[in-house]
Design a protein around this motif. Structure first.
Motif, short mmCIF file in Angstrom:
data_model
loop_
_atom_site.label_atom_id
_atom_site.label_comp_id
_atom_site.label_asym_id
_atom_site.label_seq_id
_atom_site.Cartn_x
_atom_site.Cartn_y
_atom_site.Cartn_z
N MET A 154 -0.65 13.67 1.98
CA MET A 154 -0.41 12.76 2.29
C MET A 154 -2.52 12.18 2.48
O MET A 154 -2.79 12.64 3.11
CB MET A 154 -0.20 10.73 3.17
N PRO A 155 -2.87 10.70 2.30
CA PRO A 155 -4.52 10.41 2.07
C PRO A 155 -4.39 10.22 3.39
O PRO A 155 -4.99 8.76 4.25
CB PRO A 155 -4.66 9.77 1.49
N VAL A 156 -4.24 11.25 4.67
CA VAL A 156 -4.43 10.77 5.69
C VAL A 156 -5.21 9.51 6.37
O VAL A 156 -5.48 9.27 6.81
CB VAL A 156 -4.51 11.64 6.76
N ARG A 157 -6.91 10.30 6.02
CA ARG A 157 -8.29 9.93 6.90
C ARG A 157 -8.63 9.02 5.91
O ARG A 157 -8.53 7.65 7.28
CB ARG A 157 -9.79 10.78 6.37
N GLU A 158 -8.13 8.34 4.87
CA GLU A 158 -7.92 7.07 3.65
C GLU A 158 -6.92 6.21 4.79
O GLU A 158 -7.73 5.19 5.10
CB GLU A 158 -7.33 7.07 2.84
N ARG A 172 0.70 -1.34 -0.13
CA ARG A 172 -0.05 -0.07 -0.45
C ARG A 172 1.47 1.09 0.30
O ARG A 172 0.83 2.19 -0.69
CB ARG A 172 -0.58 0.22 1.34
N ILE A 173 1.86 1.25 0.30
CA ILE A 173 2.42 2.87 1.27
C ILE A 173 3.91 2.71 -0.55
O ILE A 173 3.88 3.24 -0.58
CB ILE A 173 3.45 3.21 2.23
N ARG A 174 3.99 1.73 -0.34
CA ARG A 174 6.08 1.93 -1.23
C ARG A 174 5.75 2.38 -2.48
O ARG A 174 6.52 3.55 -3.25
CB ARG A 174 6.44 0.70 -1.05
N PRO A 175 4.86 1.53 -3.36
CA PRO A 175 4.23 2.13 -4.44
C PRO A 175 3.84 3.84 -4.72
O PRO A 175 3.34 4.35 -5.74
CB PRO A 175 2.65 1.27 -4.39
N LEU A 191 8.63 -0.50 13.69
CA LEU A 191 9.53 0.08 12.33
C LEU A 191 9.00 -0.23 11.76
O LEU A 191 9.58 0.35 10.15
CB LEU A 191 10.32 -1.51 13.24
N GLU A 192 8.45 -1.66 11.17
CA GLU A 192 7.67 -1.98 9.79
C GLU A 192 7.27 -0.43 9.19
O GLU A 192 6.90 0.33 7.88
CB GLU A 192 7.16 -2.74 9.93
N LEU A 193 6.07 0.52 10.03
CA LEU A 193 5.61 1.61 9.09
C LEU A 193 6.86 2.78 9.06
O LEU A 193 6.60 3.53 7.78
CB LEU A 193 4.91 2.23 10.59
N GLU A 194 7.36 3.13 9.35
CA GLU A 194 7.97 3.79 9.77
C GLU A 194 9.91 3.60 8.14
O GLU A 194 10.28 4.14 7.51
CB GLU A 194 9.67 4.53 10.99
N ALA A 195 9.72 2.02 8.00
CA ALA A 195 10.68 1.47 7.11
C ALA A 195 10.03 2.04 5.71
O ALA A 195 10.06 2.18 4.41
CB ALA A 195 10.75 0.22 6.97
N GLY A 196 8.84 2.22 6.13
CA GLY A 196 7.34 2.79 5.13
C GLY A 196 7.90 4.48 4.90
O GLY A 196 8.31 5.18 4.42
N ASP A 197 7.92 5.26 6.33
CA ASP A 197 8.24 6.41 5.77
C ASP A 197 7.92 6.97 7.72
O ASP A 197 6.67 6.47 7.75
CB ASP A 197 7.13 7.35 5.10
N SER A 198 8.49 7.59 7.71
CA SER A 198 8.50 8.18 8.79
C SER A 198 6.68 8.98 9.31
O SER A 198 6.75 8.95 10.45
CB SER A 198 9.69 9.36 9.65
N GLY A 199 6.80 9.96 8.39
CA GLY A 199 4.88 10.71 7.98
C GLY A 199 4.10 9.35 8.88
O GLY A 199 2.98 9.59 9.18
N LEU A 200 4.32 8.17 7.82
CA LEU A 200 3.18 7.15 8.09
C LEU A 200 3.07 6.90 9.63
O LEU A 200 2.60 6.67 10.28
CB LEU A 200 3.60 5.97 7.62
N ARG A 201 4.34 6.62 10.23
CA ARG A 201 4.97 5.65 11.60
C ARG A 201 4.32 6.96 12.61
O ARG A 201 3.36 6.61 13.54
CB ARG A 201 6.33 5.58 11.92
N SER A 202 3.94 8.00 12.21
CA SER A 202 3.97 9.33 12.97
C SER A 202 2.27 9.43 13.15
O SER A 202 2.22 10.03 14.47
CB SER A 202 4.33 11.13 12.25
N LEU A 203 1.84 9.26 12.46
CA LEU A 203 0.04 8.99 11.77
C LEU A 203 -0.20 8.25 13.20
O LEU A 203 -1.06 8.42 13.74
CB LEU A 203 -0.11 8.83 11.31
N VAL A 204 0.86 6.65 13.15
CA VAL A 204 0.43 6.31 14.10
C VAL A 204 0.44 7.11 15.65
O VAL A 204 -0.19 6.10 16.86
CB VAL A 204 0.47 4.80 13.83
#
Length: 392
Positions: A51-55, A37-40, A88-101
């Protein structure tokens, strides 16, 4: 010629053997989500600053990672170690994604879960766990980051109501949040308030032109005589210990999360070095390349061992704040060093979004200073060692 036998950086440390099967299964589920979902999409999100945060919040809620380490109220109730591995896995995608969580679960949800009334918990936590409601956490102010005790945001009583006035700054999720946990000065000390973002007087203009955490929503919170009922106050939090307890939760996730960015940089760099020919042989066949890769692997593995140890302490209820500072200080500092070193091995390719290293390095510049700067964590550790507070 026989195929070359290689090992991944963390495989060399055998860290999977230190983790239970349930936590590994959770990690693998999050890893697949990030891969599929994230890498592409992440390079485009980073370049456009969106970033489509709500989605994504709903998708992450369906995955079970929103407030996953909390119990009850439709939260997953996982171990702290499982939560760390997910970070760890979320931030391997991007720090912004891990920050959201992190902001959703460890700051906004944790504040309500730990310090809120039963009515506040019932109203917000199930929806936030599902990702149907997004939360933010308003502590930092334009002039008060490392010194939250100096905050100017104030809450005054007006009859049975509270009226909040002030500004908060650098607030992740602020512009898309349904609820904000806002900390304010009162005649009774610092208190927390649950603020629905559709309350009159509340606004959250988004902060643009960032060079870091571009795939993340960052906002200012403006509270212009925001009127709240008495029931909006968090009854279980009084003084700075309330928000600081939440920050320790978020910092724990960063201890693991930063390593995800470092691992992604290192794995992609190893693959690149094996494919890139320099003077008729692979870049990976040169001694200087291998010494760099070896040193980075060593620091990544040491950081992972530290994170897992802190996870065990947290699961046992024995983790102390200064130990979280040890983990945050070391693992973010080493992760940003790994990202920068990987950039050198990729050469000019390292500055493009075709590879993740410059994106991770830029993101880690923010991670290095949010949830407590490196200097603050050094002083937390120094105070634990000497008994002397050297913050002023």
């Amino acid at each position: 010629m026989a195929d070359k036998v290689t090992q991944g950086p963390l495989e060399m440390f055998g860290t999977d053997a230190l983790v239970d099967e349930e936590s590994l299964a959770i990690r693998d589920t999050v890893r697949r989500f990030v891969r599929d979902r994230i890498r592409p999409e992440i390079a485009e999100w980073y370049e456009t600053g969106t970033m489509p945060v709500r989605e994504l919040a709903k998708e992450l809620g369906s995955l079970g990672v929103m407030g996953m380490h909390l119990t009850g109220y439709d939260c997953a109730g996982t171990s702290a170690t499982a939560y760390g591995l997910a970070c760890l896995e979320l931030e391997a995608g991007d720090s912004g994604l891990r920050s959201l969580v992190s902001v959703q679960g460890s700051l906004a949800m944790f504040a309500i879960w730990k310090h809120g009334s039963e009515e506040q918990k019932q109203e917000w936590l199930p929806r936030m766990a599902a990702g149907e409601a997004v939360g933010c956490f308003g502590l930092t102010e334009p002039d008060f980051g490392s010194n939250p005790a100096g905050m100017r945001t104030a809450a005054r009583r007006d009859g049975d109501d509270w009226v909040l006035s002030g500004n908060k700054m650098w607030i992740t999720n602020g512009s898309v949040a349904d609820v904000a946990v806002v900390w304010a000065r009162t005649d009774d000390g610092i208190r927390g308030f649950v603020v629905p973002t559709d309350t009159p007087g509340f606004s959250a203009p988004e902060i643009k032109k960032k060079m870091s955490l571009r795939a993340s929503v960052t906002s200012e919170l403006v509270l212009d005589d925001v009127r709240l009922p008495a029931a909006a106050m968090l009854p279980g939090a009084k003084g700075l210990s309330g928000p600081l307890s939440c920050l320790n939760e978020a910092r724990f996730g960063i201890v693991f999360g930063a390593l995800g960015a470092a691992r992604d940089c290192l794995e992609r760099t190893i693959a690149y070095a094996g494919e890139r020919d320099i003077f008729d042989k692979p870049l990976s066949a040169y001694q200087i390349t291998q010494t760099k890769l070896a040193d980075m692997t060593l620091e990544l593995g040491k950081g992972m061992l530290l994170a897992l140890h802190l996870g065990r302490l947290k699961d046992a209820g024995e983790l102390r704040p200064e130990q979280v500072s040890l983990g945050k200080l070391n693992n973010v500092r080493e992760s940003i060093a790994i990202a920068r070193e990987c950039r050198t091995l990729l050469g000019a390719a390292g500055i493009t979004l075709e590879y993740p290293v410059m994106r991770h390095a830029n993101n880690l510049e923010s991670v290095l200073t949010y949830e407590g700067t490196s200097e603050v964590h050094q002083l937390v550790i120094g105070q634990a060692l000497t008994g002397e507070a050297a913050f002023r």
